[in-house]
Design a protein around this motif. Sequence first.
Motif, PDB file in Angstrom:
ATOM      1  N   ARG A  12       0.861  -1.177   0.000  1.00 35.93           N
ATOM      2  CA  ARG A  12       0.000   0.000   0.000  1.00 35.93           C
ATOM      3  C   ARG A  12       0.901   1.233   0.000  1.00 35.93           C
ATOM      4  O   ARG A  12       1.911   1.286   0.708  1.00 35.93           O
ATOM      5  CB  ARG A  12      -0.888   0.000   1.235  1.00 35.93           C
ATOM      6  CG  ARG A  12      -1.831   1.197   1.326  1.00 35.93           C
ATOM      7  CD  ARG A  12      -2.788   1.259   0.160  1.00 35.93           C
ATOM      8  NE  ARG A  12      -3.843   0.244   0.241  1.00 35.93           N
ATOM      9  CZ  ARG A  12      -4.717   0.038  -0.729  1.00 35.93           C
ATOM     10  NH1 ARG A  12      -4.638   0.730  -1.864  1.00 35.93           N
ATOM     11  NH2 ARG A  12      -5.660  -0.879  -0.590  1.00 35.93           N
ATOM     12  N   THR A  13       0.568   2.236  -0.805  1.00 32.82           N
ATOM     13  CA  THR A  13       1.354   3.465  -0.857  1.00 32.82           C
ATOM     14  C   THR A  13       0.800   4.478   0.144  1.00 32.82           C
ATOM     15  O   THR A  13      -0.413   4.618   0.314  1.00 32.82           O
ATOM     16  CB  THR A  13       1.336   4.074  -2.267  1.00 32.82           C
ATOM     17  OG1 THR A  13      -0.022   4.292  -2.662  1.00 32.82           O
ATOM     18  CG2 THR A  13       2.005   3.152  -3.263  1.00 32.82           C
ATOM     19  N   LEU A  14       1.711   5.198   0.795  1.00 30.59           N
ATOM     20  CA  LEU A  14       1.364   6.199   1.801  1.00 30.59           C
ATOM     21  C   LEU A  14       2.131   7.474   1.470  1.00 30.59           C
ATOM     22  O   LEU A  14       3.357   7.518   1.580  1.00 30.59           O
ATOM     23  CB  LEU A  14       1.721   5.682   3.200  1.00 30.59           C
ATOM     24  CG  LEU A  14       1.041   4.363   3.598  1.00 30.59           C
ATOM     25  CD1 LEU A  14       1.731   3.744   4.797  1.00 30.59           C
ATOM     26  CD2 LEU A  14      -0.439   4.571   3.868  1.00 30.59           C
ATOM     27  N   TRP A  15       1.420   8.508   1.070  1.00 29.68           N
ATOM     28  CA  TRP A  15       2.031   9.746   0.578  1.00 29.68           C
ATOM     29  C   TRP A  15       2.395  10.665   1.730  1.00 29.68           C
ATOM     30  O   TRP A  15       1.580  10.917   2.621  1.00 29.68           O
ATOM     31  CB  TRP A  15       1.064  10.435  -0.377  1.00 29.68           C
ATOM     32  CG  TRP A  15       1.566  11.707  -0.981  1.00 29.68           C
ATOM     33  CD1 TRP A  15       2.793  11.930  -1.522  1.00 29.68           C
ATOM     34  CD2 TRP A  15       0.838  12.930  -1.106  1.00 29.68           C
ATOM     35  NE1 TRP A  15       2.879  13.222  -1.992  1.00 29.68           N
ATOM     36  CE2 TRP A  15       1.703  13.855  -1.747  1.00 29.68           C
ATOM     37  CE3 TRP A  15      -0.446  13.333  -0.763  1.00 29.68           C
ATOM     38  CZ2 TRP A  15       1.310  15.163  -2.039  1.00 29.68           C
ATOM     39  CZ3 TRP A  15      -0.838  14.631  -1.049  1.00 29.68           C
ATOM     40  CH2 TRP A  15       0.033  15.527  -1.684  1.00 29.68           C
ATOM     41  N   PHE A  16       3.626  11.203   1.716  1.00 30.41           N
ATOM     42  CA  PHE A  16       4.088  12.106   2.755  1.00 30.41           C
ATOM     43  C   PHE A  16       3.692  13.565   2.513  1.00 30.41           C
ATOM     44  O   PHE A  16       3.955  14.421   3.366  1.00 30.41           O
ATOM     45  CB  PHE A  16       5.615  12.029   2.890  1.00 30.41           C
ATOM     46  CG  PHE A  16       6.107  10.808   3.621  1.00 30.41           C
ATOM     47  CD1 PHE A  16       5.246  10.015   4.361  1.00 30.41           C
ATOM     48  CD2 PHE A  16       7.447  10.458   3.559  1.00 30.41           C
ATOM     49  CE1 PHE A  16       5.696   8.895   5.028  1.00 30.41           C
ATOM     50  CE2 PHE A  16       7.917   9.340   4.232  1.00 30.41           C
ATOM     51  CZ  PHE A  16       7.036   8.561   4.972  1.00 30.41           C
TER      52      PHE A  16
END
Length: 220
Positions: free
Chosen positions: A120-124
Amino acid sequence: MGHRALVAYERTDGQYTLHYSQWGAANLKLKHRISAESPFGGDDTDSKWAKQLLAELADGLEADAVDGYLADEDRPSTVVEPKPRATGLTLDEIVADHLDYLHHEAFFVVSTTFEVTAYRTLWFGLQYESETVKQGETVGNGALATVRWYDGEPVGDGHLQGQFAAFKDVVGDMLDKGVFTPSTARQYLKRKLAERVGDRQELRIPTGESPFEKASLNRS
C-alpha cells in the motif's frame, strides 16, 4: 479515476519491467489475480500470448517490441496493461523515480516464480493538512507498507490508512504552529509508521541518499 497501481515483474537478470493497472489497487486484488496461468491478471486461464510475452520481457524484450503481441483483436482484456511503461529498472529506481505516492494507490512486485508482494502506498505530502504547505512532491515522496492477509483478504489495510491520515493531521497542525520543520515532519511520519507497522509487516521508504530505507525487514 480508478484505483491505479504499478506492477513490477522480475526479469531473469534481476531487473524489472514496469506495468500499469487502472483498477489493480482496489482491495489489493492483484495479489491473487496475477499467476503463472494469467500473468497480467485477466480471466483467461489459457493465455498463451501473455505467457509468451512475459517470458520474452523477462529475457530482456524492450517495450517498443511488444506491439506485435497485442495486435490480435480477439485478445482478452487484462487487469494489468501488457505493454510495459519501462523496462530494465531496479526496484530502487521504480520506487524513487516512477512511483507516484499520491496517484498510485498500490504497488505490486511479481517474482519470476509468481510470488506477488502487495504494498500500500502512503504519501508524505502535507498540502491538504497544512495551511503553510502549498505543494508536495508526489513521486518518490512516501512509504510502502505490506499488509497482513487472512483467508485471501487484506487485514488492517483500511485501519493503517486511517491511522496514517491521523498522523498527517497532527503533523500539519505542528507545521502550522511552527513546532515542526519540513524535515522534522517527515521524520515524525517515518517514526510513527515504523511504530505502527512494527515487525509484522514490511515498510520501505525511499530516501534521497539511498533509495530504500527499510524500517522492518520482515515480510508479511
